[in-house]
Design a protein around this motif. Structure first.
Motif, mmCIF file in Angstrom:
data_model
loop_
_atom_site.group_PDB
_atom_site.id
_atom_site.type_symbol
_atom_site.label_atom_id
_atom_site.label_comp_id
_atom_site.label_asym_id
_atom_site.label_seq_id
_atom_site.Cartn_x
_atom_site.Cartn_y
_atom_site.Cartn_z
ATOM 1 N N GLU A 216 0.820 -1.213 0.000
ATOM 2 C CA GLU A 216 0.000 0.000 0.000
ATOM 3 C C GLU A 216 0.857 1.267 0.000
ATOM 4 O OE1 GLU A 216 -0.025 -1.757 4.254
ATOM 5 O OE2 GLU A 216 -0.212 -2.464 2.166
ATOM 6 N N GLU A 217 2.051 1.211 0.601
ATOM 7 C CA GLU A 217 2.937 2.365 0.567
ATOM 8 C C GLU A 217 3.534 2.549 -0.828
ATOM 9 O OE1 GLU A 217 5.786 2.876 3.702
ATOM 10 O OE2 GLU A 217 4.528 1.792 5.159
ATOM 11 N N LYS A 218 3.888 1.440 -1.468
ATOM 12 C CA LYS A 218 4.422 1.539 -2.829
ATOM 13 C C LYS A 218 3.350 2.028 -3.800
ATOM 14 C CE LYS A 218 6.006 -2.730 -2.464
ATOM 15 N NZ LYS A 218 6.677 -4.032 -2.731
ATOM 16 N N MET A 219 2.107 1.620 -3.588
ATOM 17 C CA MET A 219 1.015 2.024 -4.473
ATOM 18 C C MET A 219 0.682 3.516 -4.346
ATOM 19 S SD MET A 219 0.067 -0.465 -6.409
ATOM 20 C CE MET A 219 -1.638 -0.153 -6.928
ATOM 21 N N ALA A 220 1.252 4.183 -3.362
ATOM 22 C CA ALA A 220 1.048 5.633 -3.236
ATOM 23 C C ALA A 220 1.648 6.376 -4.421
ATOM 24 C CB ALA A 220 1.649 6.134 -1.929
ATOM 25 N N ILE A 221 2.579 5.727 -5.150
ATOM 26 C CA ILE A 221 3.136 6.341 -6.359
ATOM 27 C C ILE A 221 2.852 5.431 -7.567
ATOM 28 C CG2 ILE A 221 4.901 7.712 -5.199
ATOM 29 C CD1 ILE A 221 6.922 5.498 -6.086
ATOM 30 N N ARG A 222 1.691 4.802 -7.584
ATOM 31 C CA ARG A 222 1.332 3.907 -8.686
ATOM 32 C C ARG A 222 1.302 4.658 -10.011
ATOM 33 N NH1 ARG A 222 -2.802 5.134 -5.475
ATOM 34 N NH2 ARG A 222 -4.751 5.946 -6.365
ATOM 35 N N MET A 223 1.512 3.913 -11.093
ATOM 36 C CA MET A 223 1.644 4.512 -12.417
ATOM 37 C C MET A 223 0.400 5.272 -12.853
ATOM 38 S SD MET A 223 3.876 1.753 -14.616
ATOM 39 C CE MET A 223 3.966 2.869 -16.022
ATOM 40 N N ALA A 224 -0.752 4.873 -12.397
ATOM 41 C CA ALA A 224 -1.981 5.581 -12.773
ATOM 42 C C ALA A 224 -1.944 7.044 -12.360
ATOM 43 C CB ALA A 224 -3.195 4.886 -12.141
ATOM 44 N N LEU A 225 -1.094 7.377 -11.366
ATOM 45 C CA LEU A 225 -0.978 8.761 -10.916
ATOM 46 C C LEU A 225 0.036 9.549 -11.741
ATOM 47 C CD1 LEU A 225 -0.949 8.158 -7.042
ATOM 48 C CD2 LEU A 225 -2.908 8.737 -8.508
ATOM 49 N N GLY A 226 0.793 8.858 -12.592
ATOM 50 C CA GLY A 226 1.836 9.512 -13.374
ATOM 51 C C GLY A 226 1.326 10.182 -14.627
ATOM 52 N N GLY A 227 0.080 9.881 -15.017
ATOM 53 C CA GLY A 227 -0.505 10.512 -16.191
ATOM 54 C C GLY A 227 0.273 10.239 -17.457
ATOM 55 N N LEU A 228 0.386 11.264 -18.299
ATOM 56 C CA LEU A 228 1.051 11.110 -19.585
ATOM 57 C C LEU A 228 2.520 10.735 -19.458
ATOM 58 C CD1 LEU A 228 -0.443 14.188 -21.484
ATOM 59 C CD2 LEU A 228 -0.894 11.783 -21.969
ATOM 60 N N ALA A 229 3.138 11.086 -18.326
ATOM 61 C CA ALA A 229 4.562 10.788 -18.152
ATOM 62 C C ALA A 229 4.825 9.294 -18.033
ATOM 63 C CB ALA A 229 5.107 11.509 -16.925
ATOM 64 N N TRP A 230 3.790 8.531 -17.671
ATOM 65 C CA TRP A 230 3.902 7.069 -17.585
ATOM 66 C C TRP A 230 5.009 6.663 -16.623
ATOM 67 C CZ3 TRP A 230 1.844 5.021 -22.727
ATOM 68 C CH2 TRP A 230 1.235 3.767 -22.565
ATOM 69 N N ARG A 231 4.998 7.249 -15.446
ATOM 70 C CA ARG A 231 6.011 6.978 -14.416
ATOM 71 C C ARG A 231 5.325 6.426 -13.167
ATOM 72 N NH1 ARG A 231 10.128 10.762 -16.011
ATOM 73 N NH2 ARG A 231 10.069 10.695 -18.291
ATOM 74 N N GLY A 232 6.101 5.746 -12.337
ATOM 75 C CA GLY A 232 5.586 5.274 -11.065
ATOM 76 C C GLY A 232 5.717 3.780 -10.888
ATOM 77 N N TYR A 233 5.034 3.269 -9.873
ATOM 78 C CA TYR A 233 5.158 1.875 -9.437
ATOM 79 C C TYR A 233 4.051 1.005 -10.016
ATOM 80 C CZ TYR A 233 4.807 -2.185 -6.321
ATOM 81 O OH TYR A 233 4.707 -3.453 -5.829
ATOM 82 N N PHE A 234 4.405 -0.248 -10.335
ATOM 83 C CA PHE A 234 3.391 -1.252 -10.656
ATOM 84 C C PHE A 234 3.681 -2.521 -9.853
ATOM 85 C CE2 PHE A 234 6.718 -2.312 -13.692
ATOM 86 C CZ PHE A 234 6.746 -3.696 -13.658
ATOM 87 N N PRO A 235 2.648 -3.238 -9.403
ATOM 88 C CA PRO A 235 2.853 -4.441 -8.586
ATOM 89 C C PRO A 235 3.135 -5.667 -9.447
ATOM 90 C CG PRO A 235 0.530 -4.004 -8.835
ATOM 91 C CD PRO A 235 1.237 -2.862 -9.523
ATOM 92 N N LEU B 224 5.173 9.883 -22.088
ATOM 93 C CA LEU B 224 6.461 9.410 -21.582
ATOM 94 C C LEU B 224 7.445 10.538 -21.281
ATOM 95 C CD1 LEU B 224 5.200 6.819 -23.044
ATOM 96 C CD2 LEU B 224 7.518 5.947 -23.007
ATOM 97 N N HIS B 225 6.957 11.758 -21.134
ATOM 98 C CA HIS B 225 7.794 12.893 -20.770
ATOM 99 C C HIS B 225 7.144 13.626 -19.586
ATOM 100 C CE1 HIS B 225 9.182 12.090 -24.836
ATOM 101 N NE2 HIS B 225 10.257 12.808 -24.576
ATOM 102 N N GLY B 226 7.960 13.972 -18.588
ATOM 103 C CA GLY B 226 7.419 14.701 -17.452
ATOM 104 C C GLY B 226 8.184 14.415 -16.186
ATOM 105 N N PRO B 227 7.594 14.718 -15.043
ATOM 106 C CA PRO B 227 8.263 14.491 -13.763
ATOM 107 C C PRO B 227 8.157 13.029 -13.332
ATOM 108 C CG PRO B 227 6.100 15.422 -13.388
ATOM 109 C CD PRO B 227 6.290 15.393 -14.882
ATOM 110 N N ASN B 228 9.118 12.598 -12.553
ATOM 111 C CA ASN B 228 9.071 11.262 -11.962
ATOM 112 C C ASN B 228 8.203 11.277 -10.712
ATOM 113 O OD1 ASN B 228 11.047 9.586 -13.569
ATOM 114 N ND2 ASN B 228 12.377 11.298 -13.007
ATOM 115 N N LEU B 229 7.702 10.113 -10.339
ATOM 116 C CA LEU B 229 7.017 9.927 -9.058
ATOM 117 C C LEU B 229 7.992 9.223 -8.116
ATOM 118 C CD1 LEU B 229 3.437 8.710 -10.114
ATOM 119 C CD2 LEU B 229 4.159 11.010 -9.462
ATOM 120 N N PHE B 230 8.558 9.980 -7.197
ATOM 121 C CA PHE B 230 9.492 9.398 -6.242
ATOM 122 C C PHE B 230 8.791 9.161 -4.908
ATOM 123 C CE2 PHE B 230 12.588 11.584 -9.048
ATOM 124 C CZ PHE B 230 13.405 10.493 -9.340
#
Length: 352
Positions: free
Chosen positions: A73-92, A127-133
């Motif tokens: 659940e902590e890793k899902m706080a930066i899940r890819m669905a929140l990255g939008g067009l940048a397509w960044r973040g975590y997937f399980p 695929l361009h934008g900020p990362n989700l750290f």
């Protein structure tokens, strides 16, 4: 499973002459010749003498393990669905597909850090934008960005050698399709598990595939599990590419295959974690710019070469040589098959 060959079929190349700007032309050409031979014969090679700080690699690996040890659940706080067009973040585990089958891995998608005022971000370019750290572990953001800068420098150095191997000027790629390279980075964790899936097939961490772009530079931990499809001697078989201390394992992708009319071939590979513990893998993708037109190149080493139709031999039965367009066109079509739900969401945002 087919018999597995030895690491001897994936050459180890000392590239310090390409990394060190003070190296002489003869030394650089000698390394370039070895790179060219590896690209023609196997599409895979190890590099040593690369100059990437060992302490940085160790720090990034330790921080990555700490991130994957967090509750889901902590890793899902930066899940890819929140990255939008940048397509960044975590997937399980199971959240990424290869050939329609879920991979047995979890991961963090990253890339060049771009702010909201960057022209490509303002234009809504996928695929361009900020990362989700993540907020924890502390220091992961800084380690990732430092690592991306170091691997970008190495990528340009290796591409200068590949250019020389084709009889081109060293800056051919840096001044052309990779003047503004698309840099994508993944941190993957392959958990231990059963040797077979529910259908009796091997429980692949990631199934057979080729990479989409030009060059992949991979740091893998000591667990191993990477396998490469070899065609040396006219015999098709899978060979292990185990970790070698102090090295990166590199491979060329579909776009270099396309540009060299199949002389330098993107080689299928796969991962099966048989170690009984977690396996950490950090692939860095160094590819053409999003808007770069990808076409065959006029290189001295390729003159007189006719592109052979090889779709019947490829893992996906699709020819990279039939492709016409930009690298962004190619990549979006491919990545959309990996995350079909996310692709639909991203396309709806880009069209609105």
């Amino acid at each position: 499973m087919t018999e597995i060959g030895s690491v001897d079929e994936v050459p180890v190349i000392d590239v310090r002459a390409l990394v060190d700007a003070s190296s002489g032309a003869a030394a650089r050409r000698a390394v370039a010749e070895r790179l060219g031979a590896a690209c023609r014969e196997s599409g895979f090679f190890y590099v040593v003498g690369h100059g990437v700080d060992e302490a940085l690699q160790t720090r990034l690996e330790a921080l990555s393990r700490r991130f994957f040890a967090l509750p889901v659940e902590e890793k899902m706080a930066i899940r890819m669905a929140l990255g939008g067009l940048a397509w960044r973040g975590y997937f399980p585990v199971g959240g990424e597909l290869t050939s329609g089958r879920p991979d047995r891995k979890e991961g963090l998608y990253l890339g060049t850090e771009l702010g909201p005022d960057h022209p490509l971000v303002r234009a809504g370019t996928p695929l361009h934008g900020p990362n989700l750290f993540p907020s924890e572990p502390s220091g992961l953001r800084e380690a990732v960005l430092e690592y991306l800068a170091a691997l970008t420098r190495l990528g340009h150095s290796l591409m200068s050698g590949i250019a020389l191997s084709l009889g081109l000027e060293e800056d051919y790629f840096a001044a052309g399709v990779m003047a503004d390279p698309l840099v994508l980075f993944r941190i993957f964790n392959y958990p231990p598990g059963p040797g077979t899936a529910g259908d009796g097939q091997p429980a692949w961490g990631v199934g057979e595939h080729t990479d989409y772009g030009v060059l992949t530079i991979l740091k893998q931990d000591e667990a191993g599990g990477l396998q490469v499809k070899s065609r040396l001697g006219g015999e098709v078989r899978w060979v292990d590419a185990p970790p070698i201390p102090g090295s990166f394992v590199c491979n060329i992708g579909d776009m270099l295959d396309r540009m060299t009319r199949g002389v330098y071939r993107s080689t299928p590979h796969r991962v099966l974690n048989r170690s009984g513990r977690d396996r950490l893998s950090l692939p860095f993708f160094f590819d053409p710019g999003w808007t770069a037109e990808v076409r065959s190149i006029d290189a001295p080493a390729l003159r007189g070469v006719t592109t052979a139709e090889d779709s019947s031999e490829r893992w996906d039965r699709q020819s990279v040589h039939a492709f016409r367009g930009t690298y962004g066109d190619y990549l979006l079509g491919k990545v959309g098959k990996v995350f079909p739900d996310l692709r639909s969401e991203v396309l709806s945002k880009s069209e609105s």
